[in-house]
Design a protein around this motif. Structure first.
Motif, PDB file in Angstrom:
ATOM      1  N   SER A  10     110.491 -17.910 102.712  1.00  0.00           N
ATOM      2  CA  SER A  10     110.942 -17.960 104.096  1.00  0.00           C
ATOM      3  C   SER A  10     110.936 -16.568 104.722  1.00  0.00           C
ATOM      4  O   SER A  10     110.555 -16.393 105.880  1.00  0.00           O
ATOM      5  CB  SER A  10     112.353 -18.536 104.130  1.00  0.00           C
ATOM      6  OG  SER A  10     112.588 -19.250 105.277  1.00  0.00           O
ATOM      7  N   PHE A  11     111.344 -15.568 103.948  1.00  0.00           N
ATOM      8  CA  PHE A  11     111.344 -14.183 104.440  1.00  0.00           C
ATOM      9  C   PHE A  11     109.914 -13.753 104.774  1.00  0.00           C
ATOM     10  O   PHE A  11     109.673 -13.121 105.800  1.00  0.00           O
ATOM     11  CB  PHE A  11     111.953 -13.248 103.396  1.00  0.00           C
ATOM     12  CG  PHE A  11     112.126 -11.834 103.880  1.00  0.00           C
ATOM     13  CD1 PHE A  11     113.262 -11.461 104.573  1.00  0.00           C
ATOM     14  CD2 PHE A  11     111.158 -10.878 103.641  1.00  0.00           C
ATOM     15  CE1 PHE A  11     113.427 -10.161 105.021  1.00  0.00           C
ATOM     16  CE2 PHE A  11     111.306  -9.573 104.081  1.00  0.00           C
ATOM     17  CZ  PHE A  11     112.450  -9.216 104.774  1.00  0.00           C
ATOM     18  N   GLN A  12     108.964 -14.100 103.914  1.00  0.00           N
ATOM     19  CA  GLN A  12     107.568 -13.731 104.155  1.00  0.00           C
ATOM     20  C   GLN A  12     107.020 -14.388 105.424  1.00  0.00           C
ATOM     21  O   GLN A  12     106.248 -13.773 106.148  1.00  0.00           O
ATOM     22  CB  GLN A  12     106.704 -14.110 102.957  1.00  0.00           C
ATOM     23  CG  GLN A  12     106.985 -13.234 101.751  1.00  0.00           C
ATOM     24  CD  GLN A  12     106.175 -13.647 100.555  1.00  0.00           C
ATOM     25  OE1 GLN A  12     106.272 -14.782 100.093  1.00  0.00           O
ATOM     26  NE2 GLN A  12     105.362 -12.734 100.051  1.00  0.00           N
ATOM     27  N   VAL A  13     107.429 -15.607 105.698  1.00  0.00           N
ATOM     28  CA  VAL A  13     106.970 -16.316 106.892  1.00  0.00           C
ATOM     29  C   VAL A  13     107.644 -15.754 108.146  1.00  0.00           C
ATOM     30  O   VAL A  13     106.985 -15.512 109.157  1.00  0.00           O
ATOM     31  CB  VAL A  13     107.250 -17.835 106.770  1.00  0.00           C
ATOM     32  CG1 VAL A  13     107.027 -18.544 108.094  1.00  0.00           C
ATOM     33  CG2 VAL A  13     106.386 -18.435 105.681  1.00  0.00           C
ATOM     34  N   ASN A  14     108.954 -15.541 108.080  1.00  0.00           N
ATOM     35  CA  ASN A  14     109.720 -15.119 109.253  1.00  0.00           C
ATOM     36  C   ASN A  14     109.680 -13.617 109.522  1.00  0.00           C
ATOM     37  O   ASN A  14     109.988 -13.191 110.630  1.00  0.00           O
ATOM     38  CB  ASN A  14     111.176 -15.579 109.123  1.00  0.00           C
ATOM     39  CG  ASN A  14     111.302 -17.063 109.269  1.00  0.00           C
ATOM     40  OD1 ASN A  14     110.950 -17.631 110.294  1.00  0.00           O
ATOM     41  ND2 ASN A  14     111.775 -17.723 108.228  1.00  0.00           N
ATOM     42  N   CYS A  15     109.332 -12.830 108.523  1.00  0.00           N
ATOM     43  CA  CYS A  15     109.299 -11.372 108.664  1.00  0.00           C
ATOM     44  C   CYS A  15     107.981 -10.829 108.107  1.00  0.00           C
ATOM     45  O   CYS A  15     107.967 -10.087 107.117  1.00  0.00           O
ATOM     46  CB  CYS A  15     110.475 -10.735 107.930  1.00  0.00           C
ATOM     47  SG  CYS A  15     112.072 -11.418 108.361  1.00  0.00           S
ATOM     48  N   HIS A  56     118.262 -11.246 113.707  1.00  0.00           N
ATOM     49  CA  HIS A  56     118.041 -12.665 114.026  1.00  0.00           C
ATOM     50  C   HIS A  56     117.990 -13.529 112.777  1.00  0.00           C
ATOM     51  O   HIS A  56     117.789 -14.739 112.870  1.00  0.00           O
ATOM     52  CB  HIS A  56     116.719 -12.854 114.781  1.00  0.00           C
ATOM     53  CG  HIS A  56     116.806 -12.565 116.241  1.00  0.00           C
ATOM     54  ND1 HIS A  56     117.548 -13.321 117.112  1.00  0.00           N
ATOM     55  CD2 HIS A  56     116.254 -11.589 116.985  1.00  0.00           C
ATOM     56  CE1 HIS A  56     117.442 -12.832 118.323  1.00  0.00           C
ATOM     57  NE2 HIS A  56     116.661 -11.767 118.281  1.00  0.00           N
ATOM     58  N   LEU A  57     118.154 -12.934 111.622  1.00  0.00           N
ATOM     59  CA  LEU A  57     118.079 -13.687 110.373  1.00  0.00           C
ATOM     60  C   LEU A  57     119.443 -14.228 109.984  1.00  0.00           C
ATOM     61  O   LEU A  57     120.469 -13.592 110.219  1.00  0.00           O
ATOM     62  CB  LEU A  57     117.533 -12.802 109.246  1.00  0.00           C
ATOM     63  CG  LEU A  57     116.162 -12.190 109.471  1.00  0.00           C
ATOM     64  CD1 LEU A  57     115.782 -11.312 108.289  1.00  0.00           C
ATOM     65  CD2 LEU A  57     115.121 -13.264 109.700  1.00  0.00           C
ATOM     66  N   PHE A  70     116.949 -18.494 107.366  1.00  0.00           N
ATOM     67  CA  PHE A  70     116.212 -18.951 108.535  1.00  0.00           C
ATOM     68  C   PHE A  70     116.358 -17.921 109.644  1.00  0.00           C
ATOM     69  O   PHE A  70     117.204 -17.033 109.581  1.00  0.00           O
ATOM     70  CB  PHE A  70     116.690 -20.343 108.996  1.00  0.00           C
ATOM     71  CG  PHE A  70     118.159 -20.421 109.313  1.00  0.00           C
ATOM     72  CD1 PHE A  70     118.616 -20.267 110.606  1.00  0.00           C
ATOM     73  CD2 PHE A  70     119.091 -20.668 108.304  1.00  0.00           C
ATOM     74  CE1 PHE A  70     119.966 -20.354 110.901  1.00  0.00           C
ATOM     75  CE2 PHE A  70     120.440 -20.764 108.588  1.00  0.00           C
ATOM     76  CZ  PHE A  70     120.878 -20.599 109.888  1.00  0.00           C
ATOM     77  N   LYS A  71     115.502 -18.047 110.618  1.00  0.00           N
ATOM     78  CA  LYS A  71     115.504 -17.128 111.756  1.00  0.00           C
ATOM     79  C   LYS A  71     115.967 -17.899 112.972  1.00  0.00           C
ATOM     80  O   LYS A  71     115.539 -19.029 113.191  1.00  0.00           O
ATOM     81  CB  LYS A  71     114.096 -16.574 111.972  1.00  0.00           C
ATOM     82  CG  LYS A  71     114.005 -15.501 113.016  1.00  0.00           C
ATOM     83  CD  LYS A  71     112.596 -14.929 113.050  1.00  0.00           C
ATOM     84  CE  LYS A  71     112.500 -13.770 113.999  1.00  0.00           C
ATOM     85  NZ  LYS A  71     111.147 -13.196 114.007  1.00  0.00           N
ATOM     86  N   THR A  72     116.830 -17.298 113.745  1.00  0.00           N
ATOM     87  CA  THR A  72     117.336 -17.942 114.942  1.00  0.00           C
ATOM     88  C   THR A  72     116.825 -17.195 116.172  1.00  0.00           C
ATOM     89  O   THR A  72     116.595 -15.987 116.111  1.00  0.00           O
ATOM     90  CB  THR A  72     118.878 -18.004 114.940  1.00  0.00           C
ATOM     91  OG1 THR A  72     119.308 -18.646 116.126  1.00  0.00           O
ATOM     92  CG2 THR A  72     119.495 -16.640 114.866  1.00  0.00           C
ATOM     93  N   GLU A  73     116.647 -17.905 117.233  1.00  0.00           N
ATOM     94  CA  GLU A  73     116.172 -17.293 118.477  1.00  0.00           C
ATOM     95  C   GLU A  73     117.292 -17.202 119.510  1.00  0.00           C
ATOM     96  O   GLU A  73     117.020 -16.918 120.670  1.00  0.00           O
ATOM     97  CB  GLU A  73     114.992 -18.092 119.042  1.00  0.00           C
ATOM     98  CG  GLU A  73     113.782 -18.118 118.136  1.00  0.00           C
ATOM     99  CD  GLU A  73     113.170 -16.740 117.876  1.00  0.00           C
ATOM    100  OE1 GLU A  73     113.244 -15.863 118.756  1.00  0.00           O
ATOM    101  OE2 GLU A  73     112.635 -16.554 116.771  1.00  0.00           O
TER     102      GLU A  73
END
Length: 97
Positions: A10-15, A56-57, A70-73
């Motif tokens: 998830s970290f690799q996808v979101n960051c 945002h994490l 997860f990442k929030t907007e």
């Protein structure tokens, strides 16, 4: 602290930029540990887990194990100063680029 594989994924996808700078999975895990250590507790859940915020994490931690990320907007950004990150790296004998 243990980190589940889905959190690393998830970290690799979101960051992606932060992940790209890492040479190994252990460096990604270090960044996750730093984020969890410096993050602020946002929610304490009834099952004993807690949700931590770092920019945002969001990380869900239970029994010293990072279970989810997860990442929030939303507008709630948990800022962490560069000085805090620097001192964390010094204390853990790790300086990241």
């Amino acid at each position: 602290m243990k980190i589940s594989k889905n959190v690393v994924d998830s970290f690799q996808v979101n960051c992606p930029l932060s992940s790209y700078k890492c040479d190994s999975f252990s460096e990604i895990e270090y960044k996750i540990k730093r984020a969890v250590s410096l993050g602020k507790v946002l929610v304490l859940h009834n099952d004993g887990s807690r949700t931590l915020g770092y920019y945002h994490l969001r990380f869900v931690v239970k029994n010293n194990r990072v279970m989810d990320m997860f990442k929030t907007e939303d507008d709630k950004i948990i800022n962490v100063s560069e000085k805090e990150k620097y001192w964390y790296d010094i204390e853990n004998n790790k300086l990241m680029v």
